[in-house]
Design an enzyme around this catalytic site. Sequence first.
Site, PDB file in Angstrom:
ATOM      1  N   CYS A  70      46.169  27.565  40.716  1.00 12.18           N
ATOM      2  CA  CYS A  70      44.526  27.570  40.562  1.00 12.18           C
ATOM      3  C   CYS A  70      43.571  26.119  40.625  1.00 12.18           C
ATOM      4  O   CYS A  70      44.164  25.469  40.585  1.00 12.18           O
ATOM      5  CB  CYS A  70      44.828  27.756  39.463  1.00 12.18           C
ATOM      6  SG  CYS A  70      42.881  28.407  38.525  1.00 12.18           S
TER       7      CYS A  70
ATOM      8  N   HIS B 272      53.076  32.506  36.409  1.00  9.95           N
ATOM      9  CA  HIS B 272      53.027  31.467  37.065  1.00  9.95           C
ATOM     10  C   HIS B 272      54.615  30.719  36.442  1.00  9.95           C
ATOM     11  O   HIS B 272      55.115  31.130  35.417  1.00  9.95           O
ATOM     12  CB  HIS B 272      52.038  30.998  37.202  1.00  9.95           C
ATOM     13  CG  HIS B 272      51.159  31.352  37.764  1.00  9.95           C
ATOM     14  ND1 HIS B 272      49.726  30.121  39.002  1.00  9.95           N
ATOM     15  CD2 HIS B 272      50.413  32.401  37.771  1.00  9.95           C
ATOM     16  CE1 HIS B 272      48.865  30.879  39.044  1.00  9.95           C
ATOM     17  NE2 HIS B 272      49.021  32.095  38.875  1.00  9.95           N
TER      18      HIS B 272
ATOM     19  N   ASN C 116      52.777  30.840  41.837  1.00 12.57           N
ATOM     20  CA  ASN C 116      53.562  32.068  41.695  1.00 12.57           C
ATOM     21  C   ASN C 116      54.640  32.741  41.057  1.00 12.57           C
ATOM     22  O   ASN C 116      55.625  31.999  41.973  1.00 12.57           O
ATOM     23  CB  ASN C 116      52.601  33.338  42.576  1.00 12.57           C
ATOM     24  CG  ASN C 116      50.855  33.349  41.787  1.00 12.57           C
ATOM     25  OD1 ASN C 116      50.417  33.323  41.082  1.00 12.57           O
ATOM     26  ND2 ASN C 116      50.065  32.678  43.230  1.00 12.57           N
TER      27      ASN C 116
ATOM     28  N   HIS D 190      50.967  38.635  35.417  1.00 16.70           N
ATOM     29  CA  HIS D 190      51.343  37.875  36.558  1.00 16.70           C
ATOM     30  C   HIS D 190      51.134  36.582  35.655  1.00 16.70           C
ATOM     31  O   HIS D 190      50.747  36.222  35.183  1.00 16.70           O
ATOM     32  CB  HIS D 190      49.602  37.593  36.771  1.00 16.70           C
ATOM     33  CG  HIS D 190      49.148  37.067  38.205  1.00 16.70           C
ATOM     34  ND1 HIS D 190      48.263  37.148  39.064  1.00 16.70           N
ATOM     35  CD2 HIS D 190      49.140  35.801  37.730  1.00 16.70           C
ATOM     36  CE1 HIS D 190      48.185  36.066  40.034  1.00 16.70           C
ATOM     37  NE2 HIS D 190      48.355  35.321  38.775  1.00 16.70           N
TER      38      HIS D 190
END
Length: 316
Positions: free
Chosen positions: A251, A220, A260, A218
Site C-alpha cells: 500500500c 496481507h 497480499n 482481503h
Amino acid sequence: MSLPTTVSMDGLPERITIYEVGARDGLQNEKAVVPTEVKAEFVRRLLASGLETVETTSFVPPSWIPQLADAPALLEQLGEAGTGVRRPVLVPNERGLDNALAAGVGAIAIFGSATETFARKNLNRSVEESIAMFTPVVERAREAGMWVRAYVSMCFGDPWEGEVPVEQVVDVSKRLMDLGCDQLSIGDTIGVGTAGHVVRLLDALQDKGIGVESTAVHFHDTYGQALSNTIAALQQGITVVDASTGGLGGCPYAKSATGNLATEDLVWACEGLGIETGVNLSTLVETSTWMATQLGRPSPSRVVRALAQTDSKENA
C-alpha cells in the site's frame, strides 16, 4: 507439477471465487513503471489460468499513484477482456467514475477506511467526508447498471492508531453497504490480524445484516497469517477471497503493508482441501514466474518458490 494430497475438512465450502487483485493492488506500489503492454499481457495470462474475476486497474489521479496512470490505455489494449462485471476497476470519486464509464467497464470498487488517520492519508478526507464522496459514485454506478464493491481498509489494525475496534469497522462497513454496494471486502491492510479476530469481525458484520454471502476477505501476509486467516474465514462461510498472483502488493500510503495473500498459495491450499477454484495452478505459476522476470526479482509466493525448486531438481 506435483499437487498436494486432497483431504477435505468439514465446514468448508465446495467452491470459492478468487478475486484477483494482482494487476491493480499488486502493481500499484512498484517503484519502476511497468509498461502498459506488460500489464495487458499479465491480465491476459491471469484470465488464461482460469481466474474469472480480475481487478484490472484504478482511475485515480496520476499524482496519487503514478504506476496506474495508464488505466485508459490499458483498458483500450485489453478490449472486451477488460470490461464486464468480472473486470472491476477502482475509482475514488465521480471523476474516476466518469473515466470508468467512458472506458466501458461494467464494475467498480470504492476504497474506504475504518480509521480516520488512514482516510486522511489515502483520500485526504475524514471517514465522514469520504462516505459523502462515495455516495453519488455508487448511486450513478448503480443507475448505469454497474456492479459495485466496497473495500474497507485497516479493519484489523492501523499503523498510526493501533487496535481498531470491531464496532468501528462494522459501522463504516454498514454505512458503505447501505449506499447500495453489492459486495464488501474487509481488508487487513498491514497484516496484523489473526484467525480469532477474523471470526469475531465476521460474526459482528453478520449481526448487523452484512452476511457472508456479500462479504469478501482481503489479507496481507506481513506476519505470515494471511492463509490461516483465510481458512478461518472459509469456515465461517466466506466464498470470495482476494489474492494477488505472486504475492505482489502493498500500500503506497501504509509502508508497513507488505504483500497480499499469494494466489498460488491459496490455490495450493484449496487443492489440498478439495475446494474448487477453477484455476490451473501450473498455468498460474508460469504467469507468476513470467511476471517476476518482468519485475526483475523472484516471486514472494512460497508455492511458486517451492515448485520452482522441485522442477529444477527434476530437470537436473
